[in-house]
Each structure stands twice: as structure tokens, then as C-alpha cells.
Write an enzyme that holds these catalytic residues in place. Structure first.
Site, PDB file in Angstrom:
ATOM      1  N   ASN A   7       0.913  -1.459   0.008  1.00 47.69           N
ATOM      2  CA  ASN A   7       0.317  -0.034   0.333  1.00 47.69           C
ATOM      3  C   ASN A   7       1.298   0.991  -0.290  1.00 47.69           C
ATOM      4  OD1 ASN A   7      -1.773   2.054   0.430  1.00 47.69           O
ATOM      5  ND2 ASN A   7      -2.671   1.398   2.658  1.00 47.69           N
ATOM      6  N   TRP A   8       0.478   1.404  -1.233  1.00 47.93           N
ATOM      7  CA  TRP A   8       1.758   3.320  -1.616  1.00 47.93           C
ATOM      8  C   TRP A   8       1.188   4.444  -0.993  1.00 47.93           C
ATOM      9  CZ3 TRP A   8       4.003   2.821  -6.633  1.00 47.93           C
ATOM     10  CH2 TRP A   8       5.257   1.395  -7.141  1.00 47.93           C
ATOM     11  N   LYS A   9       0.151   4.481  -0.341  1.00 47.77           N
ATOM     12  CA  LYS A   9      -0.531   5.690   0.345  1.00 47.77           C
ATOM     13  C   LYS A   9      -0.445   6.903  -0.686  1.00 47.77           C
ATOM     14  CE  LYS A   9       0.349   3.679   4.681  1.00 47.77           C
ATOM     15  NZ  LYS A   9      -0.343   4.151   5.996  1.00 47.77           N
ATOM     16  N   HIS A  85      -9.754   0.898   4.867  1.00 49.82           N
ATOM     17  CA  HIS A  85      -8.315   1.259   4.968  1.00 49.82           C
ATOM     18  C   HIS A  85      -8.621   2.392   6.679  1.00 49.82           C
ATOM     19  CE1 HIS A  85      -4.764   2.346   5.844  1.00 49.82           C
ATOM     20  NE2 HIS A  85      -3.724   1.122   5.320  1.00 49.82           N
ATOM     21  N   GLU A  87      -7.322   4.681   7.480  1.00 51.01           N
ATOM     22  CA  GLU A  87      -6.989   6.069   6.857  1.00 51.01           C
ATOM     23  C   GLU A  87      -7.836   6.902   6.159  1.00 51.01           C
ATOM     24  OE1 GLU A  87      -2.681   5.757   5.284  1.00 51.01           O
ATOM     25  OE2 GLU A  87      -1.575   5.400   6.997  1.00 51.01           O
ATOM     26  N   GLU A 161      -5.169  -4.410  10.905  1.00 51.30           N
ATOM     27  CA  GLU A 161      -4.227  -3.356  11.387  1.00 51.30           C
ATOM     28  C   GLU A 161      -4.985  -3.105  12.232  1.00 51.30           C
ATOM     29  OE1 GLU A 161      -1.846  -2.644   7.127  1.00 51.30           O
ATOM     30  OE2 GLU A 161      -4.469  -1.424   7.255  1.00 51.30           O
ATOM     31  N   GLY A 167       2.392   2.793  10.616  1.00 52.41           N
ATOM     32  CA  GLY A 167       3.325   3.461   9.879  1.00 52.41           C
ATOM     33  C   GLY A 167       4.114   4.224  11.473  1.00 52.41           C
ATOM     34  N   SER A 203       3.486  -2.018  10.695  1.00 48.36           N
ATOM     35  CA  SER A 203       4.270  -1.415  10.975  1.00 48.36           C
ATOM     36  C   SER A 203       5.682  -2.446  10.297  1.00 48.36           C
ATOM     37  CB  SER A 203       4.868  -0.882  12.537  1.00 48.36           C
ATOM     38  OG  SER A 203       5.066   0.582  12.463  1.00 48.36           O
ATOM     39  N   GLY A 224       2.986  -0.908   4.212  1.00 48.26           N
ATOM     40  CA  GLY A 224       2.939   0.801   4.027  1.00 48.26           C
ATOM     41  C   GLY A 224       4.354   1.033   3.578  1.00 48.26           C
ATOM     42  N   GLY A 225       4.689   1.804   4.663  1.00 40.80           N
ATOM     43  CA  GLY A 225       5.780   2.731   4.652  1.00 40.80           C
ATOM     44  C   GLY A 225       7.245   1.301   4.274  1.00 40.80           C
TER      45      GLY A 225
HETATM   46  C1  PEP Z   1      -1.390   0.487   6.360  1.00 45.03           C
HETATM   47  O1  PEP Z   1      -1.034   1.242   6.469  1.00 45.03           O
HETATM   48  O2  PEP Z   1      -1.732  -0.569   5.932  1.00 45.03           O
HETATM   49  C2  PEP Z   1       0.266   0.106   7.173  1.00 45.03           C
HETATM   50  C3  PEP Z   1       0.388  -1.256   7.068  1.00 45.03           C
HETATM   51  O3  PEP Z   1       1.515   1.018   6.611  1.00 45.03           O
HETATM   52  P1  PEP Z   1       2.693   0.397   7.734  1.00 45.03           P
HETATM   53  O4  PEP Z   1       3.597  -0.431   6.923  1.00 45.03           O
HETATM   54  O5  PEP Z   1       3.842   1.465   7.072  1.00 45.03           O
HETATM   55  O6  PEP Z   1       2.754   0.388   9.039  1.00 45.03           O
END
Ligand code: PEP
Length: 241
Positions: A7-9, A85, A87, A161, A167, A203, A224-225
Site C-alpha cells: 500500500n503506497w498510500k 483502510h 486512513e 491492522e 506507521g 509496521s 505500507g512504509g
Molecule cells: C498500512 O497503512 O496499511 C500499513 C500497514 O502501514 P505501515 O506498514 O507503514 O505501518
């Protein structure tokens, strides 16, 4: 095979970077989920990975300014949609809207990754409180859903999640994540006769991925990140092979 969803957001900042990164992580078992504006260009270069969207309109094509309809995604060879999600929820999406998006996604023949997970405030009250919260989130989406589904077969993933793990650099423990995955699977079968795969998100990185992905209850990850750095992401994907 476990599914690893990138997930590149709202990243990266240029079209050129998006293409470069997509080519670097174009592996089987990976779903690349870029911002909408890069979908078409990435669709043209992918050879192995699948393509996903970060959100979808609950409406079909028509007078819905700013929305992207399921069939427009299908036209770009998108296969997966992330629904609900945290967000998006934080930006105002309600359970009712999330249910509509899920129905639109599945009815269009797209695969859905529905996100659930509790806040730090809820988790402060213990793991049972987190389970109760997740159960209620699932109930609000799945109660009455079967009447709206027009299709007989669909592919559904639930991504657990915990919001406090997204994040932040702090993960849930693999034990709790696996227990939550079992809980979600049982609930979905017992209450809705739906068999789902459960992904963990929050994370995940090259160092901790194996402790989550080696668990049989956990069917993959939402990343994500770490999905924005191909060397780091490669190590995560390798733990599944
Ligand atoms: C996400 O936003 O779905 C996520 C898992 O982000 P991160 O890996 O950056 O915590």
C-alpha cells in the site's frame, strides 16, 4: 502462497519514481497498490505482480465527481481493492459507506481487502476489548451483506491492522496477531459462512516479517512504509518463499 500487499498510500511524488519502484517489486504474490493516478502506467509495465486500488466508489460510472467506479478499475486490469483502510475511515468513511464499497467491489468481480483494527485507546483495555471492537466492525459490514451480493463466488481478505501499529514502528505481537486472525476466520465462518484469509498490517519490515508470516493463521501482509523501499520489501516477500 501468502499475499503481500504494497500500500503506497499517497507516494511516491512523481510518475517516474512510481514506474521505477513498480518494476523493482514486480514479483508473483505481490499486489501493488499505488495512488489512482499511477494505476494505468503501472498496469502497462507489470509482468508478475497484481494491481490494486486504495479505495473505490460504491457507485457505478455516472455523475459522481471525484469518484472512481469499479468497472473503471477493471478496465485498467486492477484486481484488488483495499476497502475501509483506517486512513480512509479517519477521513470520514462510515461503516455504511464501507459496506457499500465492499458490495460494489465484490459484485464487480474484484477481490477485496477489508481493513479492520482497533485504536490504542481500545487496546489499552486489553486484547478481549480489541476482539470485541473488531467483531463489531465486521458485524457492521457483514450483517445483511448477503442480500446485496449478486455474485456467487468472491475472494475476500480481511486485513487486521491495529491503528496504533500503522506507521509507528511498533507492531502487535505475532502471537496476538495470529490469535486475532483465528478469531476473525472463525467469526466469518460461523456468523456469515464466509471463508476468508487474514492479513496482518502495521509496521511490518524486513526484520519482523518472518515472525508474522511464518504463522499459519496469517495469510499474508499489508505493508505500507516498507513497500516503498524495494530492498526492504524484497526481504519481506522472501520470507514467504
Ligand atoms: C498500512 O497503512 O496499511 C500499513 C500497514 O502501514 P505501515 O506498514 O507503514 O505501518
Amino acid at each position: 502462497m501468502k499475499l503481500i500487499v504494497a500500500n503506497w498510500k499517497s507516494n511516491p511524488s512523481t510518475h517516474a519514481e512510481a514506474i521505477r519502484l513498480a518494476k523493482e517489486i514486480d514479483w508473483k504474490g505481490v499486489v501493488i497498490v499505488p495512488p489512482f493516478i499511477y494505476l494505468e502506467a503501472i498496469s502497462d509495465v507489470l509482468k508478475n505482480a497484481s494491481l490494486g486500488a486504495q479505495d473505490v466508489s460504491p457507485n457505478d460510472v455516472g455523475p459522481h465527481t471525484g469518484e472512481i467506479a469499479p468497472r473503471q478499475l477493471i478496465d485498467l486490469k486492477v484486481e484488488y481493492v483495499i476497502v475501509g483502510h483506517s486512513e480512509r475511515r479517519k477521513a470520514g468513511e462510515t461503516d455504511e459507506e464501507i459496506q457499500k464499497e465492499l458490495v460494489a467491489t465484490l459484485n464487480a468481480g474484484l477481490k477485496a481487502v477489508l481493513c479492520v483494527g482497533e485504536s490504542a485507546e481500545v487496546r489499552k483495555n486489553g486484547f478481549e476489548a480489541a476482539k470485541k471492537f473488531v467483531k463489531e466492525q465486521l458485524e457492521s459490514v457483514f450483517s445483511g451483506l448477503s442480500q446485496s451480493l449478486k455474485v456467487m463466488s468472491y475472494e475476500l481478505y480481511v486485513a487486521y491492522e491495529p491503528i496504533w501499529a500503522i506507521g509507528t514502528g511498533t507492531t502487535d505481537t505475532p502471537e496476538s496477531a495470529a490469535e486475532m486472525a483465528s478469531f476473525i476466520k472463525q467469526l466469518m465462518v460461523n456468523s456469515y459462512k464466509l471463508s476468508v484469509n487474514v492479513l496482518y498490517g502495521g509496521s511490518l519490515n524486513a526484520s519482523n516479517a518472518k515472525s508474522f508470516l511464518s504463522r499459519s493463521e496469517i495469510g499474508g501482509a499489508l505493508v505500507g512504509g516498507a513497500s516503498l523501499r524495494s530492498d526492504e520489501f524484497k526481504k519481506i516477500v522472501e520470507t514467504t518463499q
